[in-house]
Design a protein around this motif. Structure first.
Motif, PDB file in Angstrom:
ATOM      1  N   PHE B 194       1.121  -0.721  -0.419  1.00 21.19           N
ATOM      2  CA  PHE B 194      -0.245   0.290   0.233  1.00 21.19           C
ATOM      3  C   PHE B 194       0.790   1.268  -0.205  1.00 21.19           C
ATOM      4  N   ASP B 195       2.070   1.660  -0.917  1.00 20.75           N
ATOM      5  CA  ASP B 195       2.088   2.338  -1.330  1.00 20.75           C
ATOM      6  C   ASP B 195       2.462   2.990  -2.262  1.00 20.75           C
ATOM      7  N   ALA B 196       3.461   4.179  -2.846  1.00 22.36           N
ATOM      8  CA  ALA B 196       2.735   4.796  -4.163  1.00 22.36           C
ATOM      9  C   ALA B 196       3.408   4.415  -5.051  1.00 22.36           C
ATOM     10  N   TYR B 279     -13.735   7.463  -6.021  1.00 23.52           N
ATOM     11  CA  TYR B 279     -14.691   7.178  -5.512  1.00 23.52           C
ATOM     12  C   TYR B 279     -13.944   6.237  -3.911  1.00 23.52           C
ATOM     13  N   PHE B 280     -13.942   6.557  -2.781  1.00 25.65           N
ATOM     14  CA  PHE B 280     -13.545   6.309  -1.578  1.00 25.65           C
ATOM     15  C   PHE B 280     -13.049   5.223  -1.064  1.00 25.65           C
ATOM     16  N   THR B 281     -13.067   4.337  -0.687  1.00 23.09           N
ATOM     17  CA  THR B 281     -12.163   3.113  -0.255  1.00 23.09           C
ATOM     18  C   THR B 281     -11.421   2.692   1.384  1.00 23.09           C
ATOM     19  N   PRO B 282     -11.348   2.463   1.311  1.00 21.39           N
ATOM     20  CA  PRO B 282     -10.258   2.426   3.046  1.00 21.39           C
ATOM     21  C   PRO B 282      -8.359   2.151   2.287  1.00 21.39           C
ATOM     22  N   ASP B 283      -9.072   1.155   0.956  1.00 24.92           N
ATOM     23  CA  ASP B 283      -7.152   0.992   0.857  1.00 24.92           C
ATOM     24  C   ASP B 283      -7.002   2.343  -0.080  1.00 24.92           C
ATOM     25  N   VAL B 284      -7.541   2.400  -0.729  1.00 21.50           N
ATOM     26  CA  VAL B 284      -7.338   4.083  -1.949  1.00 21.50           C
ATOM     27  C   VAL B 284      -8.659   4.986  -2.297  1.00 21.50           C
ATOM     28  N   THR B 285      -8.102   5.975  -2.364  1.00 22.41           N
ATOM     29  CA  THR B 285      -9.618   7.071  -3.306  1.00 22.41           C
ATOM     30  C   THR B 285      -8.852   7.051  -4.638  1.00 22.41           C
ATOM     31  N   ALA B 286      -9.995   5.626  -5.509  1.00 23.04           N
ATOM     32  CA  ALA B 286      -9.882   5.986  -6.919  1.00 23.04           C
ATOM     33  C   ALA B 286     -10.550   7.005  -7.802  1.00 23.04           C
ATOM     34  N   ASP B 287      -9.792   6.215  -9.092  1.00 19.08           N
ATOM     35  CA  ASP B 287     -10.884   8.180  -9.896  1.00 19.08           C
ATOM     36  C   ASP B 287     -11.040   7.049 -11.271  1.00 19.08           C
ATOM     37  N   PHE B 288     -12.168   7.309 -11.035  1.00 20.65           N
ATOM     38  CA  PHE B 288     -13.527   6.452 -12.206  1.00 20.65           C
ATOM     39  C   PHE B 288     -13.262   6.842 -13.942  1.00 20.65           C
ATOM     40  N   THR B 289     -12.740   7.924 -13.815  1.00 16.20           N
ATOM     41  CA  THR B 289     -12.594   8.785 -14.926  1.00 16.20           C
ATOM     42  C   THR B 289     -11.392   8.564 -15.683  1.00 16.20           C
ATOM     43  N   THR B 290     -10.487   7.760 -14.603  1.00 16.70           N
ATOM     44  CA  THR B 290      -9.332   7.385 -16.129  1.00 16.70           C
ATOM     45  C   THR B 290      -9.556   6.045 -17.092  1.00 16.70           C
ATOM     46  N   GLY B 305      -6.278   1.160 -16.787  1.00 16.21           N
ATOM     47  CA  GLY B 305      -6.482   3.033 -16.287  1.00 16.21           C
ATOM     48  C   GLY B 305      -6.912   3.336 -15.209  1.00 16.21           C
ATOM     49  N   GLY B 306      -7.321   2.587 -14.242  1.00 20.11           N
ATOM     50  CA  GLY B 306      -8.396   2.992 -12.982  1.00 20.11           C
ATOM     51  C   GLY B 306      -6.789   3.788 -12.444  1.00 20.11           C
ATOM     52  N   THR B 307      -6.997   4.639 -11.587  1.00 20.71           N
ATOM     53  CA  THR B 307      -5.697   5.084 -11.439  1.00 20.71           C
ATOM     54  C   THR B 307      -5.595   6.062  -9.744  1.00 20.71           C
ATOM     55  N   ALA B 308      -4.867   6.384  -8.782  1.00 19.79           N
ATOM     56  CA  ALA B 308      -5.215   6.537  -7.634  1.00 19.79           C
ATOM     57  C   ALA B 308      -5.542   7.720  -7.313  1.00 19.79           C
ATOM     58  N   ASN B 309      -6.239   8.403  -6.203  1.00 15.28           N
ATOM     59  CA  ASN B 309      -6.001   9.447  -6.799  1.00 15.28           C
ATOM     60  C   ASN B 309      -6.030  10.259  -4.958  1.00 15.28           C
ATOM     61  N   GLY B 310      -4.827   9.435  -4.030  1.00 16.74           N
ATOM     62  CA  GLY B 310      -4.718   9.864  -2.861  1.00 16.74           C
ATOM     63  C   GLY B 310      -5.289   8.968  -2.238  1.00 16.74           C
ATOM     64  N   ILE B 311      -5.113   8.835  -0.502  1.00 20.48           N
ATOM     65  CA  ILE B 311      -5.469   7.860   0.369  1.00 20.48           C
ATOM     66  C   ILE B 311      -5.786   8.746   1.576  1.00 20.48           C
ATOM     67  N   THR B 312      -6.656   7.992   1.857  1.00 24.79           N
ATOM     68  CA  THR B 312      -7.264   9.111   2.891  1.00 24.79           C
ATOM     69  C   THR B 312      -6.875   8.538   4.793  1.00 24.79           C
ATOM     70  N   ASP B 313      -6.871   8.956   5.503  1.00 25.02           N
ATOM     71  CA  ASP B 313      -6.405   8.694   7.240  1.00 25.02           C
ATOM     72  C   ASP B 313      -7.705   8.580   7.522  1.00 25.02           C
TER      73      ASP B 313
END
Lengths: 113, 452
Positions: B194-196, B279-290, B305-313
């Motif tokens: 679960f890293d960059a 799209y917020f999940t505990p694992d990642v904030t996913a970008d469905f527009t990619t 092409g689904g990509t990460a848009n950060g991760i929440t705490d």
């Protein structure tokens, strides 16, 4: 321009997130998506669904699938847990939106292969 | 493993009981996932557990597992990941072990993922500053503290991957994010962290999990253009076949009904999504527009092409609390002006109750068949020959709601002609468990993995 139901331009699906509903509309063609983007604004959708009593409507774009996604906040009269409606989860809202009569003139959508 | 096939055979508790068996036997799966927990299911399971310490999980899973044992023997490498544990994953695991032992599958390792249940910790959490305020309006949970029946954090894929790492063949969780049932196996098989460096791939597998989590909704169920040629009576459940780079296909077993195409997948991609770029999940904030969809061949769609848009705490928390009682009953009203008569019949019913001294916190009358499913928006373009009258009430007083259920039958003789359909008896009264979404710092929640 002829009056047609929105279902000539797009398909879609709707569901719930707590007491909020999401209504996704996906255009069949690029031309249709351009029309949706211009005409199917959050204001238009809010006015159409006014009887549901949503507190606000927000529009998001997913151009990658020619989609617009509308969030209808507080539109489910309590949501799945406590709404007295038959459709507690907003399952029929996309079909209702696709019945909206719009002015549209274009080549008809191509059927799937 | 350089590719992994994950099929989801259950989209909710109540889904088709044969789908998991057909998918497991025909899907050439590495993993079978089974999703049982809607937003409200946990409150129902919590009440069951309060009455019986060995209850509180999705009992359908035990039935499904029993019937799956021949498949598990034929496919010894097949693994199962399910949130059937609900409020009591350990009790579920104990029953699962019994089923496996009875079938001679003693070597199967069952693991439990818990730590999501915050109910026993609520006061401790309040004391340490975790207020669980309402996600939408900021209200304080303290106002309804004594009515809370369940409070669960949505855990992520990490404990599922950990359980698989420890050799589990069957992973039974409590509340986890639905998509994480798919992300967990991918993380385990491909050795992602679960890293960059891996977050885009975790986002891509989140897209896969989101697409298959509702079962047949990805494969022709609810598709706007489904018709008789779609053969939904034989619908195949969805399979995500994923590569280590996070790209995947969505398909279904050969020879099944349903459809996998750009339309079915696009509709499901946006299903129950707010902002598709977040799209917020505990694992990642996913970008469905990619995400890019393309039809590879009939009933196989490639997803890239689904990509990460950060991760929440934070974890999302779902709290349920007691909120009175409700009931809904129906009658059929036929004949001229059926919709008008149905509305009047509903008004008569409520007036009778008023005369008896009962008014309700909320009531609703619907004439189904005349557009009342989406009231005020869709109107009937003709005068329907009959409609279903549905009346529903909600109230804090159970006795008042019970009295309501006795007012349908009188309409059969004292209402309008064409009133019929009173064959199922009085409608049931059910307790209302209202939904309270909140967030909690990830640091306040400790996922627990245990091999049973």
């Amino acid at each position: 321009m002829p009056n047609v139901p929105l279902s000539e331009i797009a398909h879609g699906r709707s569901g719930d997130k707590g007491n909020h509903a999401n209504v996704a509309v996906v255009a069949y063609t690029d031309e249709g998506f351009a029309w949706l983007r211009k005409h199917l604004t959050a204001e238009v959708v809010a006015a159409y669904f006014a009887p549901l009593g949503a507190t606000r409507v927000e529009r998001f774009e997913a151009a990658n699938v020619r989609g617009l996604n509308f969030m209808l906040y507080d539109a489910l009269a309590g949501g799945a847990s406590r709404s007295l409606r038959t459709d507690t989860q907003g399952k029929t809202l996309a079909l209702a939106l696709l019945r909206m009569v719009v002015e549209w003139e274009a080549t008809p959508p191509q059927p799937l292969p | 493993m350089n590719r992994v096939r994950i099929g989801n055979g259950c989209g909710f508790w109540g889904d088709n009981l044969d789908a998991p068996l057909r998918l497991a036997s025909d899907g050439q799966l590495d993993y079978l996932t089974l999703e049982y927990l809607a937003e409200l299911t946990m409150s129902i399971l919590a009440v069951q557990k309060a009455k019986d310490a060995s209850a509180g999980f999705a009992t359908d899973f035990i039935d499904v597992l029993t019937r799956l044992t021949p498949t598990l023997k034929a496919q010894p490498r097949l693994k199962i990941v399910t949130n059937a544990g609900g409020m009591n994953p350990k009790a579920c695991a104990i029953q699962a072990k019994r089923v496996l032992a009875a079938a001679g599958l003693l070597e199967k390792k069952v693991a439990v993922v818990g730590g999501d249940d915050l109910l026993p910790r609520l006061d401790e959490l309040f004391a340490s500053g975790h207020q669980l305020n309402h996600l939408d309006n900021g209200s304080s949970l303290s106002a309804i503290r004594d009515k809370v029946v369940s409070a669960n954090a949505y855990l992520g894929a990490k404990p599922i991957a950990d359980a698989l790492e420890r050799g589990a063949d069957i992973v039974i969780t409590g509340r986890v994010a639905d998509a994480s049932l798919t992300v967990g196996p991918a993380v385990h098989e491909f050795g992602w962290n679960f890293d960059a460096a891996h977050l885009d791939r975790i986002a891509a597998s989140t897209v896969a999990g989101h697409l298959i989590e509702c079962g047949a909704q990805a494969t022709g169920g609810l598709w706007i253009n489904a018709d008789e040629s779609t053969h939904l009576e034989n619908v195949g459940y969805p399979i995500a076949e994923m590569l280590a780079d996070g790209t995947f296909t969505i398909s279904k077993p050969d020879g099944t009904g349903g459809a996998v195409n750009i339309e079915t997948v696009a509709e499901q991609l946006l299903y129950e999504v707010a902002d598709p770029a977040r799209y917020f999940t505990p694992d990642v904030t996913a970008d469905f527009t990619t995400v890019k969809l393309s039809q590879l061949k009939p009933d196989v769609v490639s997803v890239t092409g689904g990509t990460a848009n950060g991760i929440t705490d934070t974890y999302k928390v779902s709290v349920a609390y007691r909120d009175g009682f409700m009931s809904a009953g129906t009658l059929v009203i036929a004949g001229p002006n059926a919709a008008t008569k149905a509305h009047r019949s509903g008004a008569i019913l409520l007036e009778k109750l008023k005369q008896a001294g009962f008014t309700y916190a909320e009531s609703r009358v619907e004439a189904l068949g005349a557009g009342d499913c989406v009231p005020g928006i869709v109107t009937a373009t003709f005068n329907p020959p009959e409609v279903v009258l549905r009346v529903a009430v909600r109230d804090p007083r159970k006795a008042a709601v019970e009295r309501f259920t006795k007012e349908f039958a009188p309409l059969v003789t004292s209402g309008f002609p064409g009133t019929t359909g009173y064959t199922v008896g009085r409608p049931p009264v059910r307790e209302v468990f209202a939904y309270w979404p909140a967030l909690i710092a990830k640091s306040a929640v400790v996922p627990i993995v245990e091999v049973v």
